[in-house]
Design an enzyme around this catalytic site. Sequence first.
Site, PDB file in Angstrom:
ATOM      1  N   SER A  11      74.611  11.472  81.090  1.00  0.00           N
ATOM      2  CA  SER A  11      73.640  12.245  80.312  1.00  0.00           C
ATOM      3  C   SER A  11      73.675  13.736  80.669  1.00  0.00           C
ATOM      4  CB  SER A  11      72.224  11.673  80.458  1.00  0.00           C
ATOM      5  OG  SER A  11      71.836  11.610  81.805  1.00  0.00           O
ATOM      6  N   HIS A  35      75.802  12.281  98.869  1.00  0.00           N
ATOM      7  CA  HIS A  35      77.101  12.732  98.354  1.00  0.00           C
ATOM      8  C   HIS A  35      77.918  13.313  99.488  1.00  0.00           C
ATOM      9  CE1 HIS A  35      74.159  16.005  97.958  1.00  0.00           C
ATOM     10  NE2 HIS A  35      75.136  16.855  98.193  1.00  0.00           N
ATOM     11  N   HIS A  58      80.870  16.182 100.238  1.00  0.00           N
ATOM     12  CA  HIS A  58      81.616  17.336  99.736  1.00  0.00           C
ATOM     13  C   HIS A  58      83.040  17.236 100.284  1.00  0.00           C
ATOM     14  CE1 HIS A  58      78.096  20.045  98.638  1.00  0.00           C
ATOM     15  NE2 HIS A  58      77.483  19.187  99.447  1.00  0.00           N
TER      16      HIS A  58
HETATM   17  P1  AMP Z   1      73.960  19.741  98.708  1.00  0.00           P
HETATM   18  O1  AMP Z   1      73.464  21.157  98.824  1.00  0.00           O
HETATM   19  O2  AMP Z   1      74.755  19.267  99.852  1.00  0.00           O
HETATM   20  O3  AMP Z   1      72.826  18.818  98.300  1.00  0.00           O
HETATM   21  O4  AMP Z   1      75.001  19.760  97.513  1.00  0.00           O
HETATM   22  C1  AMP Z   1      74.644  19.744  96.175  1.00  0.00           C
HETATM   23  C2  AMP Z   1      75.825  20.281  95.418  1.00  0.00           C
HETATM   24  O5  AMP Z   1      75.658  19.933  94.056  1.00  0.00           O
HETATM   25  C3  AMP Z   1      75.954  21.818  95.463  1.00  0.00           C
HETATM   26  O6  AMP Z   1      77.226  22.163  96.020  1.00  0.00           O
HETATM   27  C4  AMP Z   1      75.857  22.225  93.995  1.00  0.00           C
HETATM   28  O7  AMP Z   1      76.716  23.303  93.648  1.00  0.00           O
HETATM   29  C5  AMP Z   1      76.232  20.947  93.273  1.00  0.00           C
HETATM   30  N1  AMP Z   1      75.707  20.805  91.929  1.00  0.00           N
HETATM   31  C6  AMP Z   1      74.435  21.030  91.521  1.00  0.00           C
HETATM   32  N2  AMP Z   1      74.315  20.765  90.203  1.00  0.00           N
HETATM   33  C7  AMP Z   1      75.538  20.354  89.780  1.00  0.00           C
HETATM   34  C8  AMP Z   1      76.068  19.940  88.519  1.00  0.00           C
HETATM   35  N3  AMP Z   1      75.308  19.879  87.413  1.00  0.00           N
HETATM   36  N4  AMP Z   1      77.381  19.606  88.451  1.00  0.00           N
HETATM   37  C9  AMP Z   1      78.161  19.655  89.560  1.00  0.00           C
HETATM   38  N5  AMP Z   1      77.719  20.026  90.772  1.00  0.00           N
HETATM   39  C10 AMP Z   1      76.429  20.377  90.881  1.00  0.00           C
END
Ligand code: AMP
Length: 112
Positions: A12, A98, A100
């Site tokens: 979505s 998640h 990275h």
């Molecule tokens: P964290 O700060 O470890 O929770 O990582 C969250 C990550 O999600 C960050 O690196 C953001 O850039 C990434 N992020 C946030 N929104 C989106 C999105 N819509 N699509 C892809 N990545 C996202």
Amino acid sequence: MSCLFCQIIDGSIPSTAVYQDEQCYAFADINPQAPVHILIVPRVHIASLAQTGPEDTAMLGHLMAVSAEIARSKGLGAGYRVVANTGSDGGQTVGHLHLHLLGGRGLGWPPG
Ligand code: AMP
Ligand code: ZN
């Protein structure tokens, strides 16, 4: 459904897919911090690594193995980093577990 990554997993909210299987989904980070910056996310909603237990061992191992496979597929032979930001001190901003995967440049240590 209010969780951003659950919405990305169900399609979505759009994302750029890198890998997917029955347990996880991997996609490009929208704000990349390195030439390769991919998020590896379990399909099951778990808020963070701090909410996992022994029952999650196989899933967590799978996420790590997938990270290594993606790193190979992206040619990161010079090295890379896999990170699970956890909680506020850990810098976590999205409340769905998640990993990275960061690579494609030299990465500093320790993190800021
Ligand atoms: P964290 O700060 O470890 O929770 O990582 C969250 C990550 O999600 C960050 O690196 C953001 O850039 C990434 N992020 C946030 N929104 C989106 C999105 N819509 N699509 C892809 N990545 C996202
Ligand atoms: Zn979620």
